[in-house]
Design an enzyme around this catalytic site. Structure first.
Site, PDB file in Angstrom:
ATOM      1  N   VAL A  22      -4.742   1.355  -3.658  1.00 24.92           N
ATOM      2  CA  VAL A  22      -5.301   2.137  -4.574  1.00 24.92           C
ATOM      3  C   VAL A  22      -5.946   0.984  -5.676  1.00 24.92           C
ATOM      4  CG1 VAL A  22      -5.133   3.730  -6.664  1.00 24.92           C
ATOM      5  CG2 VAL A  22      -3.599   3.860  -4.654  1.00 24.92           C
ATOM      6  N   HIS A  32       8.561  -0.535   8.194  1.00 26.44           N
ATOM      7  CA  HIS A  32       9.664   0.667   7.853  1.00 26.44           C
ATOM      8  C   HIS A  32      10.774   0.168   8.443  1.00 26.44           C
ATOM      9  CE1 HIS A  32       6.433   4.147   7.175  1.00 26.44           C
ATOM     10  NE2 HIS A  32       6.668   3.334   6.029  1.00 26.44           N
ATOM     11  N   THR A  33      10.907  -1.043   8.974  1.00 23.60           N
ATOM     12  CA  THR A  33      12.232  -1.474   9.367  1.00 23.60           C
ATOM     13  C   THR A  33      13.266  -1.566   8.550  1.00 23.60           C
ATOM     14  OG1 THR A  33      13.137  -3.187  10.818  1.00 23.60           O
ATOM     15  CG2 THR A  33      11.464  -4.001   9.419  1.00 23.60           C
ATOM     16  N   GLY A  39      -7.327  -1.436  -4.830  1.00 23.30           N
ATOM     17  CA  GLY A  39      -7.171  -2.907  -4.367  1.00 23.30           C
ATOM     18  C   GLY A  39      -5.829  -3.680  -5.005  1.00 23.30           C
ATOM     19  N   SER A  63      19.484  -0.445  11.239  1.00 21.89           N
ATOM     20  CA  SER A  63      19.208  -1.620  10.822  1.00 21.89           C
ATOM     21  C   SER A  63      18.303  -1.673   9.641  1.00 21.89           C
ATOM     22  CB  SER A  63      18.361  -2.253  12.093  1.00 21.89           C
ATOM     23  OG  SER A  63      17.781  -3.636  11.842  1.00 21.89           O
ATOM     24  N   PRO A 116      -1.885   7.186   2.447  1.00 18.11           N
ATOM     25  CA  PRO A 116      -1.574   7.819   3.806  1.00 18.11           C
ATOM     26  C   PRO A 116      -0.353   8.749   3.474  1.00 18.11           C
ATOM     27  CG  PRO A 116      -2.236   5.515   3.948  1.00 18.11           C
ATOM     28  CD  PRO A 116      -2.027   5.749   2.552  1.00 18.11           C
ATOM     29  N   HIS A 120       1.404   0.376  -2.060  1.00 19.88           N
ATOM     30  CA  HIS A 120       0.785   1.405  -2.958  1.00 19.88           C
ATOM     31  C   HIS A 120      -0.066   0.778  -3.874  1.00 19.88           C
ATOM     32  CE1 HIS A 120       3.972   4.872  -2.234  1.00 19.88           C
ATOM     33  NE2 HIS A 120       3.926   4.134  -1.253  1.00 19.88           N
ATOM     34  N   ASP A 121       0.197  -0.237  -4.463  1.00 20.26           N
ATOM     35  CA  ASP A 121      -0.767  -1.129  -5.217  1.00 20.26           C
ATOM     36  C   ASP A 121      -2.346  -1.300  -4.399  1.00 20.26           C
ATOM     37  OD1 ASP A 121      -1.884  -2.217  -7.374  1.00 20.26           O
ATOM     38  OD2 ASP A 121      -1.333  -4.423  -6.596  1.00 20.26           O
ATOM     39  N   SER A 149      -2.443  -2.958 -10.627  1.00 22.13           N
ATOM     40  CA  SER A 149      -2.720  -1.623 -11.429  1.00 22.13           C
ATOM     41  C   SER A 149      -1.348  -0.495 -11.507  1.00 22.13           C
ATOM     42  CB  SER A 149      -3.873  -0.728 -11.060  1.00 22.13           C
ATOM     43  OG  SER A 149      -3.641  -0.789  -9.829  1.00 22.13           O
TER      44      SER A 149
END
Length: 331
Positions: free
Chosen positions: A81, A198-199, A83, A251, A168, A77-78, A87
Site C-alpha cells: 500500500v 507463511h512458514t 510502497g 513448524s 491480496p 502490508h506496508d 505508512s
C-alpha cells in the site's frame, strides 16, 4: 582580446547550462523515486544502525516469538500500500492501521523502540521505513531463516489512509494473486517465495472456518483439503470459539520449507495457499524450491532476493518523504 573574451563567455554559458540540466535531472530523479536505496547507505552517519535494530528485535522475539511473523506481515502490508514507506505505522482514526486486514497486526512497539534508540544514537538520520525493513530481515533470521543484505535509504511517507488498503485476500485464486504481485513489479517466483513466508505465523479462525465446515455453502469441508487434516483444524477452530490457527502445522515458529511441503500435501488452512499447488506454473516453482525438480532453487536464497525486491516497491526519496521523529506520526 575580443575574440578570447567571446570564447570565454560561450564556454561559461555552456557550463552553466550543463549544470542547470544536471540539477533538473537530479531533481526529477529524486521526486520520482529514481534514486534507489543501497547497502551501506548510512555509512559513518549511523554506523550501528543494523546492530541496534537487531538487538531490539532479538529482545522482543525472544520474549514473544509471535513478533517475528508479526513484523514480516506488517512489512508486507506496508509495501503493498503506497510502497515501503512506513505508512502502516502512522496512527489515526482513518489510517491504514484501522483497515480490516491490519487490525490484527502486531510489532508496532518493536519499531518504536528501535526508533527511540536510533534517535539517541543518530538523531534525524534513520527512517522508520528502513527500520521496519531491517527488523523484518532480523525477525526471519531469528526464526531460523537465511540472512540477506538490506538496501537502505528510504524515506517515510506522509499519507496513510484506510481506504487505500487493498491487499491480496485469503481466498484469492492464483490468477488474482499473480495479477496483484505483477502490479507491484513482482513475478510468479516472488509470489510463491513470499507466500512461503507463511512458514511462520497464524491466521484468525474467521478466515478459515468456512473452508473446514461449510465450503461454498455445501455444509461440508473443502474437498481439496487432505481429509486427515480437517478434524485437526476443526478442533482448533470450532464453529463457535477458537481464535487463531497455525499457517504451517507442526513448524509454526521455524522458518523452513515445511509450509511448502504442506501446500504439496493439501494441509494448509488458507485457500489462497492451497491453490498454488493446482496451478502449473506455481506448482513447478514449489517443486523446485523443495528440490523435487531440476534446476532446484534454495528457498532461503530466493526468499531474500524476493524480500529485497518487495522492499523497493515505490520507495520515497527526495521531496516525496521525510525522516519521522516518531514512527506513529508525521513531523
Amino acid at each position: 582580446m575580443g575574440r578570447g573574451y567571446t570564447l570565454l563567455f560561450v564556454l561559461v554559458t555552456f557550463l552553466v547550462l550543463v549544470a542547470a540540466v544536471t540539477a533538473q535531472g537530479n531533481s526529477v530523479s529524486n521526486r520520482g523515486g529514481g534514486r534507489r536505496p543501497r547497502v551501506g547507505f548510512y555509512g559513518n552517519r549511523c554506523r550501528n544502525v543494523e546492530s541496534i535494530v537487531r538487538s531490539v528485535v532479538k529482545s522482543h522475539v525472544q520474549s514473544n516469538p509471535a513478533n517475528a511473523p508479526g513484523l514480516l506481515r506488517m512489512h508486507f502490508h506496508d509495501c503493498f500500500v503506497r510502497g515501503c514507506d512506513a505508512s502502516i505505522l502512522l496512527a489515526g482514526n482513518t489510517s491504514e492501521r484501522t483497515a480490516g486486514p491490519n487490525r490484527s497486526l502486531r510489532g508496532f512497539e518493536v519499531i518504536e523502540e528501535a526508533k527511540t534508540r536510533l534517535e539517541l544514537a543518530c538523531p534525524r538520520t534513520v527512517s522508520c521505513a528502513d527500520i521496519l525493513t531491517l527488523a523484518t530481515r532480523d525477525a526471519v533470521v531469528l526464526s531460523g531463516g537465511q540472512s540477506w543484505k538490506v538496501p537502505l535509504g528510504r524515506l517515510d511517507g506522509r499519507i496513510s489512509q484506510a481506504s487505500d488498503v487493498n491487499l491480496p485476500g485469503p481466498s484469492d485464486p492464483v490468477s488474482k494473486q499473480k495479477q496483484d504481485f505483477a502490479a507491484k513489479t513482482l513475478n510468479t517466483l516472488d509470489l510463491v517465495t513470499l507466500v512461503g513466508g507463511h512458514t511462520i505465523g497464524t491466521a484468525g479462525c474467521g478466515l478459515v472456518r468456512g473452508r473446514f465446515f461449510n465450503f461454498n455453502g455445501t455444509g461440508q469441508p473443502d474437498p481439496s483439503i487432505d481429509p486427515s487434516f480437517v478434524p485437526l483444524i476443526q478442533a482448533r477452530c470450532p464453529q463457535t470459539g477458537g481464535t487463531r490457527v497455525e499457517l504451517d502445522a507442526g513448524s509454526v515458529d521455524r522458518f523452513d520449507t515445511s509450509f511448502l511441503r504442506n501446500v504439496r500435501s493439501s494441509r494448509v488452512v488458507l485457500q489462497s495457499d492451497l491453490v498454488l499447488w493446482k496451478d502449473t506454473e506455481t506448482r513447478v516453482i514449489i517443486e523446485r524450491l523443495l528440490g523435487l525438480r531440476r534446476p532446484s532453487l534454495r528457498f532461503g536464497t530466493e526468499f531474500g532476493k524476493s524480500m529485497v525486491k518487495m522492499s523497493l516497491i515505490e520507495v520515497k526519496t527526495g521531496s516525496d518523504g521525510e525522516i519521522r521523529r516518531v514512527c506513529s506520526a508525521i513531523n
